[in-house]
Design an enzyme around this catalytic site. Structure first.
Site, PDB file in Angstrom:
ATOM      1  N   GLY A  50       0.829  -1.193   0.000  1.00 57.75           N
ATOM      2  CA  GLY A  50       0.000   0.000   0.000  1.00 57.75           C
ATOM      3  C   GLY A  50       0.862   1.240   0.000  1.00 57.75           C
ATOM      4  O   GLY A  50       1.993   1.211   0.504  1.00 57.75           O
ATOM      5  N   GLN A 100       3.110   9.916   0.946  1.00 51.52           N
ATOM      6  CA  GLN A 100       4.376   9.181   1.100  1.00 51.52           C
ATOM      7  C   GLN A 100       5.368   9.437  -0.027  1.00 51.52           C
ATOM      8  O   GLN A 100       6.546   9.114   0.105  1.00 51.52           O
ATOM      9  CB  GLN A 100       4.106   7.667   1.207  1.00 51.52           C
ATOM     10  CG  GLN A 100       3.414   7.294   2.508  1.00 51.52           C
ATOM     11  CD  GLN A 100       3.276   5.800   2.615  1.00 51.52           C
ATOM     12  OE1 GLN A 100       2.332   5.217   2.104  1.00 51.52           O
ATOM     13  NE2 GLN A 100       4.237   5.154   3.252  1.00 51.52           N
ATOM     14  N   CYS A 154       5.467   0.163   7.806  1.00 50.89           N
ATOM     15  CA  CYS A 154       5.164   1.267   6.891  1.00 50.89           C
ATOM     16  C   CYS A 154       6.404   1.583   6.066  1.00 50.89           C
ATOM     17  O   CYS A 154       7.511   1.612   6.603  1.00 50.89           O
ATOM     18  CB  CYS A 154       4.749   2.492   7.706  1.00 50.89           C
ATOM     19  SG  CYS A 154       4.412   3.956   6.709  1.00 50.89           S
ATOM     20  N   LEU A 155       6.212   1.823   4.769  1.00 51.18           N
ATOM     21  CA  LEU A 155       7.356   2.147   3.899  1.00 51.18           C
ATOM     22  C   LEU A 155       8.032   3.452   4.323  1.00 51.18           C
ATOM     23  O   LEU A 155       9.192   3.671   3.986  1.00 51.18           O
ATOM     24  CB  LEU A 155       6.894   2.258   2.436  1.00 51.18           C
ATOM     25  CG  LEU A 155       6.387   0.961   1.793  1.00 51.18           C
ATOM     26  CD1 LEU A 155       5.845   1.232   0.393  1.00 51.18           C
ATOM     27  CD2 LEU A 155       7.480  -0.092   1.750  1.00 51.18           C
ATOM     28  N   HIS A 174      -4.672   1.833   7.393  1.00 47.25           N
ATOM     29  CA  HIS A 174      -3.313   2.374   7.434  1.00 47.25           C
ATOM     30  C   HIS A 174      -3.176   3.511   6.406  1.00 47.25           C
ATOM     31  O   HIS A 174      -2.648   4.586   6.721  1.00 47.25           O
ATOM     32  CB  HIS A 174      -2.314   1.241   7.145  1.00 47.25           C
ATOM     33  CG  HIS A 174      -0.892   1.657   7.161  1.00 47.25           C
ATOM     34  ND1 HIS A 174      -0.012   1.301   8.159  1.00 47.25           N
ATOM     35  CD2 HIS A 174      -0.168   2.419   6.300  1.00 47.25           C
ATOM     36  CE1 HIS A 174       1.181   1.829   7.899  1.00 47.25           C
ATOM     37  NE2 HIS A 174       1.112   2.506   6.771  1.00 47.25           N
ATOM     38  N   GLU A 175      -3.682   3.281   5.189  1.00 43.86           N
ATOM     39  CA  GLU A 175      -3.571   4.312   4.140  1.00 43.86           C
ATOM     40  C   GLU A 175      -4.487   5.498   4.424  1.00 43.86           C
ATOM     41  O   GLU A 175      -4.110   6.643   4.179  1.00 43.86           O
ATOM     42  CB  GLU A 175      -3.874   3.707   2.753  1.00 43.86           C
ATOM     43  CG  GLU A 175      -2.987   2.536   2.341  1.00 43.86           C
ATOM     44  CD  GLU A 175      -1.498   2.768   2.560  1.00 43.86           C
ATOM     45  OE1 GLU A 175      -1.035   3.916   2.469  1.00 43.86           O
ATOM     46  OE2 GLU A 175      -0.785   1.783   2.842  1.00 43.86           O
ATOM     47  N   HIS A 178      -2.749   7.797   6.649  1.00 45.42           N
ATOM     48  CA  HIS A 178      -1.782   8.655   5.949  1.00 45.42           C
ATOM     49  C   HIS A 178      -2.480   9.897   5.388  1.00 45.42           C
ATOM     50  O   HIS A 178      -1.913  10.986   5.404  1.00 45.42           O
ATOM     51  CB  HIS A 178      -1.114   7.901   4.797  1.00 45.42           C
ATOM     52  CG  HIS A 178       0.064   7.067   5.218  1.00 45.42           C
ATOM     53  ND1 HIS A 178       1.138   7.578   5.913  1.00 45.42           N
ATOM     54  CD2 HIS A 178       0.354   5.756   5.020  1.00 45.42           C
ATOM     55  CE1 HIS A 178       2.027   6.612   6.126  1.00 45.42           C
ATOM     56  NE2 HIS A 178       1.565   5.489   5.606  1.00 45.42           N
TER      57      HIS A 178
HETATM   58 ZN    ZN Z   1       2.432   3.697   5.743  1.00 42.23          ZN
END
Ligand code: ZN
Length: 169
Positions: free
Chosen positions: A45, A50, A92-93, A134-135, A138
């Protein structure tokens, strides 16, 4: 085009994103870049903030590109329903190397626009519900460590500060 992923501490990750007005060719390019960046990471995701763009768009693909048809693009998404509870490990990236147990609802239903501007409703349970939430976080300027309490949160924040001081973040 693969873009660089911004990390915890960059302002764009900690502020609410704005709704997309018109779905222009630039928005399509942005979405393509988000998909390329998510697959390259690899991740399941990615939200527009991000890659430094404060707009309400996210992409999710639990197969990380291995199964066609799993890719979802959602523009200006909102929650219709959230219910139940699940407790799983999450990463998380934008926080490479860190994981923590995060409590999330077990099921989530969202509505938003797809890349062609058509209204779509998507439903997820388990990992997909977790990815949606989660997204969505963000897009609100929230990262998973913001949902932790006490020592679990402190340990991660302290390690990030240490990495930053060492020029490694
Ligand atoms: Zn994330």
């Amino acid at each position: 085009m693969i873009r660089s992923i911004v990390r915890y501490g960059e302002h764009v990750l900690h502020e609410p994103a704005s709704p997309v007005g018109e779905i222009t060719p630039d928005i399509h390019t942005l979405i393509d870049d988000m998909i390329d960046t998510m697959y390259a990471a690899p991740g399941v995701g990615l939200a527009a903030p991000q890659i430094g763009v404060p707009l309400q768009i996210f992409v999710v693909d639990l197969s990380a590109g291995r199964a066609s048809g799993d890719l979802m693009v959602l523009i200006n998404p909102t929650f219709i329903a959230r219910e139940g509870m699940q407790t799983e490990d999450e990463g998380c990236l934008s926080l490479p190397g860190f994981n923590a147990t995060v409590v999330r609802p077990a099921r989530a239903v969202l509505t938003g626009l797809d890349r062609d501007g058509r209204e779509r409703t998507v439903e997820g349970t388990g990992l997909l519900a977790r990815a949606f939430q989660h997204e969505m976080d963000h897009l609100d300027g929230t990262v998973f460590v913001d949902r932790l309490r006490g020592i679990a949160r402190e340990i991660i924040i302290r390690k990030i500060h240490k990495l930053r001081r060492a020029g490694k973040w």
